[in-house]
Design a protein around this motif. Structure first.
Motif, PDB file in Angstrom:
ATOM      1  N   ALA A 270      50.922  28.613  42.422  1.00 26.25           N
ATOM      2  CA  ALA A 270      49.978  27.815  41.628  1.00 26.25           C
ATOM      3  C   ALA A 270      48.873  27.036  42.561  1.00 26.25           C
ATOM      4  N   GLN A 271      49.211  26.635  43.584  1.00 25.96           N
ATOM      5  CA  GLN A 271      48.220  25.892  44.494  1.00 25.96           C
ATOM      6  C   GLN A 271      47.380  26.837  45.310  1.00 25.96           C
ATOM      7  N   ALA A 272      47.810  27.953  45.777  1.00 24.26           N
ATOM      8  CA  ALA A 272      47.161  28.957  46.266  1.00 24.26           C
ATOM      9  C   ALA A 272      46.141  29.445  45.268  1.00 24.26           C
ATOM     10  N   ILE A 273      46.609  29.702  43.979  1.00 28.17           N
ATOM     11  CA  ILE A 273      45.552  30.177  43.027  1.00 28.17           C
ATOM     12  C   ILE A 273      44.285  28.893  42.665  1.00 28.17           C
ATOM     13  N   VAL A 274      44.610  27.650  43.123  1.00 28.37           N
ATOM     14  CA  VAL A 274      43.619  26.602  42.921  1.00 28.37           C
ATOM     15  C   VAL A 274      42.696  26.846  43.814  1.00 28.37           C
ATOM     16  N   ARG A 327      42.737  36.895  44.391  1.00 29.18           N
ATOM     17  CA  ARG A 327      43.130  35.803  43.560  1.00 29.18           C
ATOM     18  C   ARG A 327      43.989  36.419  42.308  1.00 29.18           C
ATOM     19  N   ASN A 328      43.631  37.786  41.764  1.00 29.85           N
ATOM     20  CA  ASN A 328      44.020  38.325  40.811  1.00 29.85           C
ATOM     21  C   ASN A 328      45.686  38.795  41.181  1.00 29.85           C
ATOM     22  N   ASP A 329      45.589  39.271  42.347  1.00 29.75           N
ATOM     23  CA  ASP A 329      46.983  39.502  42.881  1.00 29.75           C
ATOM     24  C   ASP A 329      47.988  38.334  42.954  1.00 29.75           C
ATOM     25  N   LEU A 330      47.367  37.103  43.343  1.00 28.40           N
ATOM     26  CA  LEU A 330      48.254  36.045  43.362  1.00 28.40           C
ATOM     27  C   LEU A 330      48.545  35.468  41.717  1.00 28.40           C
ATOM     28  N   ALA A 331      47.720  35.814  40.893  1.00 27.30           N
ATOM     29  CA  ALA A 331      48.019  35.390  39.375  1.00 27.30           C
ATOM     30  C   ALA A 331      48.969  36.473  38.997  1.00 27.30           C
ATOM     31  N   GLU A 332      48.716  37.766  39.224  1.00 27.03           N
ATOM     32  CA  GLU A 332      49.816  38.572  38.689  1.00 27.03           C
ATOM     33  C   GLU A 332      51.221  38.331  39.238  1.00 27.03           C
ATOM     34  N   ARG A 333      51.536  38.033  40.667  1.00 29.39           N
ATOM     35  CA  ARG A 333      52.663  37.668  41.161  1.00 29.39           C
ATOM     36  C   ARG A 333      53.333  36.362  40.426  1.00 29.39           C
TER      37      ARG A 333
END
Length: 361
Positions: A270-274, A327-333
């Motif tokens: 969540a922090q990485a996505i921000v 970013r989308n890969d992070l969100a998918e995970r």
């Protein structure tokens, strides 16, 4: 979960007369059925276990229920009897009160039918009984905090932590499980314990079972109502049952560990996505600025400058698109981890399936 205050009343009665010394003794709560009541209470049982409904109806003698509801829940101690340890038999007295035996027999007959139809082993059967009691409405009586007899909790379809724990303890003990009542005095809370070496709670030898909300056998709530956490060593009151233990503790531990790891990783993501969103915002600004510069050069006929800046613009666009994919890969995970969290949170009444789902995580 509401914070529950458990009241244990102790009535000390001094008895004298005729120069005769009465023997020491303790009188525990008992039921005197109301013989004037012939009506019955028909209770519809309905809850979900292993993604399937469990439904049946049961009739309970109205006189038995009335007698239980009217019973004095206090302890009477006379003489010098058991000044400090009377509570050892207080909880068991509500469970073993003999007038409830026919009620227990009828209720367990219904549950055994479901067990046999679905081919449940001893672990899944204990989980089904637990899921049933957890499904009962959690409610605190503001006027009377004394424990209820299990027949009361069943007929009323509601109870607080000690009421629901006593009902579950009664059912499991009569099915041969080694169970105990766990009383947390400072936190004013009561839970069930079932013998399970793999996930024993502290030094009790019993796995913790929360009866007020849905949860796995062995899952200790992070907090109770009001943010209270269980920190004290519980007093353990063993209920006379049998030797059967809960043996799926290793799977429960794996399920809860998977959830903990999923939540921890999701928090980091969540922090990485921000941070990724902030980077994207900066890149988008740069891309738009470069695009506007190109359009201005094109409009003024400055084609040499235009052509010189095209490669830089395309590189910015490529970087922006790459950042979007990352970013989308992070969100998918993150969504995968959230799905694990939800599966564990919603799957307490289907431990086997939930374990199969998260075991590869």
């Amino acid at each position: 979960m509401l914070r529950v205050i458990i009241a244990f009343a102790l009535a000390l009665t001094l008895l004298t007369g005729c120069g005769t010394m009465l023997p020491d003794g303790v009188i525990y709560p008992t039921i005197t059925p109301d013989e004037t009541i012939s009506a019955v209470h028909t209770v519809a049982v309905s809850f979900t276990f292993e993604r399937q409904p469990v439904e049946f109806t049961l009739s309970v003698d109205g006189g038995l229920y009335a007698g239980a509801a009217a019973a004095d829940k206090e302890v009477i101690r006379f003489g010098n009897a058991r000044a400090n340890d009377w509570i050892e038999d207080y909880f068991p007295a509500f469970i073993t009160e003999p007038h409830q035996q026919s009620f227990y027999n009828s209720l367990l007959t219904a549950f055994r039918t479901v067990r046999d139809q679905r081919g449940l082993d001893s672990d899944r059967y204990a989980e089904m009984l637990t899921a049933y009691v957890q499904s009962i409405t959690y409610r605190v009586d503001p006027d009377d905090l004394s424990p209820k007899f299990p027949v009361e909790t069943f007929v009323e379809g509601a109870g607080d932590c000690d009421d629901k724990t006593l009902l579950l303890a009664a059912l499991l003990a009569r099915e041969g499980y080694d169970v105990a009542v766990l009383m947390f005095e400072p936190e004013q809370h009561v839970a069930l314990g079932i013998r399970a070496d793999d996930i024993a709670y502290r030094d009790t030898g019993y796995a913790y079972v929360e009866t007020t909300v849905p949860g796995y056998i062995g899952q200790v709530p992070e907090s109770l109502e009001g943010g209270i956490t269980l920190e004290s060593e519980p007093r353990v009151f063993r209920i006379d049952g049998g030797p059967t233990e809960y043996t799926a503790g290793a799977q429960v531990a794996a399920i809860l560990d998977a959830r903990a790891r999923a939540v921890a990783e999701a928090d980091d993501l969540a922090q990485a996505i921000v941070q990724a969103d902030d980077t994207l915002a900066d890149l988008e600004t740069s891309v738009r600025s470069a695009y506007d510069d190109l359009q201005r050069l094109k409009a003024t006929g400055a084609y040499t400058q235009y052509n010189a800046q095209v490669d830089g613009y395309n590189a910015l666009v490529a970087e922006y698109n790459r950042a979007i994919r990352e970013r989308n890969d992070l969100a998918e995970r993150h969504n995968e981890l959230a799905a694990i969290d939800r599966a564990v949170a919603d799957g307490s009444s289907d431990r086997a399936e939930t374990y199969a789902r998260v075991s590869s995580f």
